[in-house]
Enzyme design. Structure first.
Site, PDB file in Angstrom:
ATOM      1  N   ASN A  16      -3.409   9.793  -1.982  1.00  0.00           N
ATOM      2  CA  ASN A  16      -3.935   8.579  -1.328  1.00  0.00           C
ATOM      3  C   ASN A  16      -5.390   8.294  -1.658  1.00  0.00           C
ATOM      4  O   ASN A  16      -5.906   7.240  -1.291  1.00  0.00           O
ATOM      5  CB  ASN A  16      -3.782   8.696   0.190  1.00  0.00           C
ATOM      6  CG  ASN A  16      -2.317   8.680   0.603  1.00  0.00           C
ATOM      7  OD1 ASN A  16      -1.472   8.163  -0.134  1.00  0.00           O
ATOM      8  ND2 ASN A  16      -2.024   9.263   1.751  1.00  0.00           N
ATOM      9  N   LYS A  18      -8.814   7.455  -3.850  1.00  0.00           N
ATOM     10  CA  LYS A  18      -9.108   6.535  -4.949  1.00  0.00           C
ATOM     11  C   LYS A  18      -9.411   7.303  -6.225  1.00  0.00           C
ATOM     12  O   LYS A  18     -10.078   8.321  -6.199  1.00  0.00           O
ATOM     13  CB  LYS A  18     -10.319   5.680  -4.574  1.00  0.00           C
ATOM     14  CG  LYS A  18     -10.825   4.791  -5.686  1.00  0.00           C
ATOM     15  CD  LYS A  18     -11.907   3.876  -5.169  1.00  0.00           C
ATOM     16  CE  LYS A  18     -12.795   3.321  -6.286  1.00  0.00           C
ATOM     17  NZ  LYS A  18     -12.081   2.455  -7.213  1.00  0.00           N
ATOM     18  N   LYS A  20      -6.989   7.244  -9.214  1.00  0.00           N
ATOM     19  CA  LYS A  20      -5.823   7.515 -10.078  1.00  0.00           C
ATOM     20  C   LYS A  20      -5.840   6.633 -11.323  1.00  0.00           C
ATOM     21  O   LYS A  20      -5.756   7.125 -12.459  1.00  0.00           O
ATOM     22  CB  LYS A  20      -4.524   7.302  -9.288  1.00  0.00           C
ATOM     23  CG  LYS A  20      -4.431   8.232  -8.071  1.00  0.00           C
ATOM     24  CD  LYS A  20      -3.264   7.915  -7.182  1.00  0.00           C
ATOM     25  CE  LYS A  20      -3.386   6.638  -6.395  1.00  0.00           C
ATOM     26  NZ  LYS A  20      -4.500   6.642  -5.410  1.00  0.00           N
ATOM     27  N   THR A  21      -5.957   5.349 -11.107  1.00  0.00           N
ATOM     28  CA  THR A  21      -5.954   4.437 -12.257  1.00  0.00           C
ATOM     29  C   THR A  21      -7.218   4.632 -13.090  1.00  0.00           C
ATOM     30  O   THR A  21      -7.158   4.637 -14.325  1.00  0.00           O
ATOM     31  CB  THR A  21      -5.839   2.978 -11.774  1.00  0.00           C
ATOM     32  OG1 THR A  21      -4.580   2.833 -11.121  1.00  0.00           O
ATOM     33  CG2 THR A  21      -5.908   1.998 -12.937  1.00  0.00           C
ATOM     34  N   THR A  22      -8.346   4.841 -12.418  1.00  0.00           N
ATOM     35  CA  THR A  22      -9.581   5.018 -13.188  1.00  0.00           C
ATOM     36  C   THR A  22      -9.545   6.330 -13.978  1.00  0.00           C
ATOM     37  O   THR A  22     -10.091   6.392 -15.077  1.00  0.00           O
ATOM     38  CB  THR A  22     -10.836   4.926 -12.300  1.00  0.00           C
ATOM     39  OG1 THR A  22     -10.643   5.714 -11.147  1.00  0.00           O
ATOM     40  CG2 THR A  22     -11.116   3.502 -11.875  1.00  0.00           C
ATOM     41  N   ARG A  30     -11.104   8.375 -23.756  1.00  0.00           N
ATOM     42  CA  ARG A  30     -11.273   9.623 -24.514  1.00  0.00           C
ATOM     43  C   ARG A  30     -10.352   9.652 -25.724  1.00  0.00           C
ATOM     44  O   ARG A  30     -10.761   9.999 -26.822  1.00  0.00           O
ATOM     45  CB  ARG A  30     -10.984  10.801 -23.578  1.00  0.00           C
ATOM     46  CG  ARG A  30     -11.125  12.138 -24.242  1.00  0.00           C
ATOM     47  CD  ARG A  30     -11.028  13.256 -23.243  1.00  0.00           C
ATOM     48  NE  ARG A  30     -12.225  13.353 -22.424  1.00  0.00           N
ATOM     49  CZ  ARG A  30     -12.338  14.146 -21.359  1.00  0.00           C
ATOM     50  NH1 ARG A  30     -11.311  14.888 -20.976  1.00  0.00           N
ATOM     51  NH2 ARG A  30     -13.448  14.198 -20.687  1.00  0.00           N
ATOM     52  N   PHE A  72       0.672  -6.877  -5.544  1.00  0.00           N
ATOM     53  CA  PHE A  72       1.229  -5.766  -4.798  1.00  0.00           C
ATOM     54  C   PHE A  72       2.536  -6.133  -4.117  1.00  0.00           C
ATOM     55  O   PHE A  72       2.662  -7.170  -3.467  1.00  0.00           O
ATOM     56  CB  PHE A  72       0.219  -5.237  -3.773  1.00  0.00           C
ATOM     57  CG  PHE A  72      -0.894  -4.489  -4.429  1.00  0.00           C
ATOM     58  CD1 PHE A  72      -0.673  -3.212  -4.927  1.00  0.00           C
ATOM     59  CD2 PHE A  72      -2.139  -5.060  -4.593  1.00  0.00           C
ATOM     60  CE1 PHE A  72      -1.676  -2.512  -5.560  1.00  0.00           C
ATOM     61  CE2 PHE A  72      -3.165  -4.370  -5.225  1.00  0.00           C
ATOM     62  CZ  PHE A  72      -2.927  -3.090  -5.711  1.00  0.00           C
ATOM     63  N   TRP A  74       3.967  -4.974  -1.549  1.00  0.00           N
ATOM     64  CA  TRP A  74       3.989  -5.103  -0.085  1.00  0.00           C
ATOM     65  C   TRP A  74       3.398  -6.422   0.396  1.00  0.00           C
ATOM     66  O   TRP A  74       3.443  -6.740   1.560  1.00  0.00           O
ATOM     67  CB  TRP A  74       3.314  -3.901   0.600  1.00  0.00           C
ATOM     68  CG  TRP A  74       1.978  -3.545   0.069  1.00  0.00           C
ATOM     69  CD1 TRP A  74       0.773  -3.963   0.522  1.00  0.00           C
ATOM     70  CD2 TRP A  74       1.712  -2.677  -1.031  1.00  0.00           C
ATOM     71  NE1 TRP A  74      -0.225  -3.418  -0.238  1.00  0.00           N
ATOM     72  CE2 TRP A  74       0.305  -2.620  -1.182  1.00  0.00           C
ATOM     73  CE3 TRP A  74       2.517  -1.920  -1.901  1.00  0.00           C
ATOM     74  CZ2 TRP A  74      -0.303  -1.851  -2.181  1.00  0.00           C
ATOM     75  CZ3 TRP A  74       1.894  -1.159  -2.881  1.00  0.00           C
ATOM     76  CH2 TRP A  74       0.508  -1.126  -3.007  1.00  0.00           C
ATOM     77  N   GLU A 109       0.818   3.004 -11.851  1.00  0.00           N
ATOM     78  CA  GLU A 109       1.516   2.581 -10.615  1.00  0.00           C
ATOM     79  C   GLU A 109       3.041   2.655 -10.743  1.00  0.00           C
ATOM     80  O   GLU A 109       3.755   1.964 -10.019  1.00  0.00           O
ATOM     81  CB  GLU A 109       1.124   1.148 -10.170  1.00  0.00           C
ATOM     82  CG  GLU A 109      -0.338   0.748 -10.317  1.00  0.00           C
ATOM     83  CD  GLU A 109      -1.317   1.518  -9.451  1.00  0.00           C
ATOM     84  OE1 GLU A 109      -0.872   2.308  -8.598  1.00  0.00           O
ATOM     85  OE2 GLU A 109      -2.526   1.344  -9.658  1.00  0.00           O
TER      86      GLU A 109
HETATM   87  P1  ATP Z   1      -8.576   3.054  -8.719  1.00  0.00           P
HETATM   88  O1  ATP Z   1      -7.845   1.913  -9.388  1.00  0.00           O
HETATM   89  O2  ATP Z   1      -9.868   2.600  -8.150  1.00  0.00           O
HETATM   90  O3  ATP Z   1      -8.679   4.275  -9.583  1.00  0.00           O
HETATM   91  P2  ATP Z   1      -6.302   4.171  -7.400  1.00  0.00           P
HETATM   92  O4  ATP Z   1      -5.544   3.883  -8.632  1.00  0.00           O
HETATM   93  O5  ATP Z   1      -6.452   5.617  -7.017  1.00  0.00           O
HETATM   94  O6  ATP Z   1      -7.718   3.491  -7.450  1.00  0.00           O
HETATM   95  P3  ATP Z   1      -4.328   2.747  -5.863  1.00  0.00           P
HETATM   96  O7  ATP Z   1      -3.553   3.583  -4.942  1.00  0.00           O
HETATM   97  O8  ATP Z   1      -3.707   2.315  -7.158  1.00  0.00           O
HETATM   98  O9  ATP Z   1      -5.719   3.443  -6.137  1.00  0.00           O
HETATM   99  O10 ATP Z   1      -4.846   1.499  -5.062  1.00  0.00           O
HETATM  100  C1  ATP Z   1      -5.401   0.392  -5.666  1.00  0.00           C
HETATM  101  C2  ATP Z   1      -6.533  -0.206  -4.873  1.00  0.00           C
HETATM  102  O11 ATP Z   1      -6.680   0.380  -3.598  1.00  0.00           O
HETATM  103  C3  ATP Z   1      -7.880  -0.019  -5.542  1.00  0.00           C
HETATM  104  O12 ATP Z   1      -8.574  -1.226  -5.389  1.00  0.00           O
HETATM  105  C4  ATP Z   1      -8.560   1.077  -4.787  1.00  0.00           C
HETATM  106  O13 ATP Z   1      -9.951   0.978  -4.767  1.00  0.00           O
HETATM  107  C5  ATP Z   1      -7.990   0.911  -3.422  1.00  0.00           C
HETATM  108  N1  ATP Z   1      -7.919   2.231  -2.791  1.00  0.00           N
HETATM  109  C6  ATP Z   1      -7.665   3.399  -3.397  1.00  0.00           C
HETATM  110  N2  ATP Z   1      -7.695   4.416  -2.524  1.00  0.00           N
HETATM  111  C7  ATP Z   1      -7.983   3.867  -1.338  1.00  0.00           C
HETATM  112  C8  ATP Z   1      -8.178   4.395  -0.011  1.00  0.00           C
HETATM  113  N3  ATP Z   1      -8.075   5.690   0.217  1.00  0.00           N
HETATM  114  N4  ATP Z   1      -8.463   3.514   0.981  1.00  0.00           N
HETATM  115  C9  ATP Z   1      -8.558   2.194   0.746  1.00  0.00           C
HETATM  116  N5  ATP Z   1      -8.387   1.635  -0.479  1.00  0.00           N
HETATM  117  C10 ATP Z   1      -8.114   2.453  -1.500  1.00  0.00           C
HETATM  118 MG    MG Z   2      -3.997   2.729  -9.127  1.00  0.00          MG
END
Ligand code: ATP
Ligand code: MG
Length: 177
Positions: A16, A18, A20-22, A30, A72, A74, A109
């Site tokens: 949960n 933040k 994963k995508t970054t 890389r 999204f 949802w 995702e």
């Molecule tokens: P990012 O894209 O920043 O690496 P992520 O891939 O880990 O994040 P996702 O689960 O794909 O996150 O969610 C996508 C969006 O939700 C992003 O805009 C991210 O900043 C936000 N987000 C991620 N984690 C959280 C959290 N714990 N609480 C609220 N928003 C979040």
């Molecule tokens: Mg993501």
């Protein structure tokens, strides 16, 4: 394992927190630095103007970037269209894997397709098993299932310790998108 002792890894970024995508984008950068070809496929997303969408244009020679989602799920107005976009995305993955042109394939995702019963983890593993021996695959998304994590070579679970959202700070350009 390929002849030169290299193994194409299955990498999962889940949890949960933040990042994963970054993380997947960092790995992409890389790999590009070594002249590797990368295919980055984003499921679900589609409605925001993500910075990466513009940034990747600079790497057009090596990086194929596809956005398959409609925003999204949802928040969706039409689950049937979401399912169609997901199916189209999954067909693209099968084509990319069969072609074997890329050294790194990112399925951003992808876990949500499993959560919404658009795809099974078994189907994912079956398709990924057909990839070349040195092709690395990254799957991101919350709630990766047991089967996928069992099959993976590398699993990192990002745990939320703090997120600015909880202080009421809204999504910021360059950080969230
Ligand atoms: P990012 O894209 O920043 O690496 P992520 O891939 O880990 O994040 P996702 O689960 O794909 O996150 O969610 C996508 C969006 O939700 C992003 O805009 C991210 O900043 C936000 N987000 C991620 N984690 C959280 C959290 N714990 N609480 C609220 N928003 C979040
Ligand atoms: Mg993501």
């Amino acid at each position: 394992m390929s002849e030169n002792g290299q193994k194409g890894l299955l990498i999962v970024y889940t949890g949960n927190g933040k990042g994963k995508t970054t993380a997947a984008l960092g790995l992409t950068l890389r790999a590009l630095g070594h002249g590797h070809r990368v295919c980055f496929i984003q499921f679900i997303k589609g409605s925001w103007k993500y910075g990466e969408l513009t940034a990747v244009e600079r790497f057009a020679d090596l990086l194929d970037f596809h956005v398959m989602g409609r925003g999204f799920t949802w928040k969706s107005d039409d689950l049937e269209k979401d399912a169609a976009a997901a199916r189209e995305g999954w067909e693209l993955v099968q084509k990319i894997i069969a072609e074997g042109r890329h050294q790194l394939v990112v399925l951003d995702e992808l876990t949500y397709l499993v959560r919404y019963n658009m795809l099974s983890e078994q189907e994912i593993l079956d398709v990924l098993a057909r990839r070349g021996p040195s092709v690395h695959v990254v799957v991101t998304g919350r709630g990766a299932g047991e089967q996928l994590m069992q099959a993976a070579d590398l699993v990192t679970e990002l745990r939320e310790v703090k997120h600015p959202y909880r202080q009421g700070i809204k999504a910021q350009k360059g950080i969230e998108f």
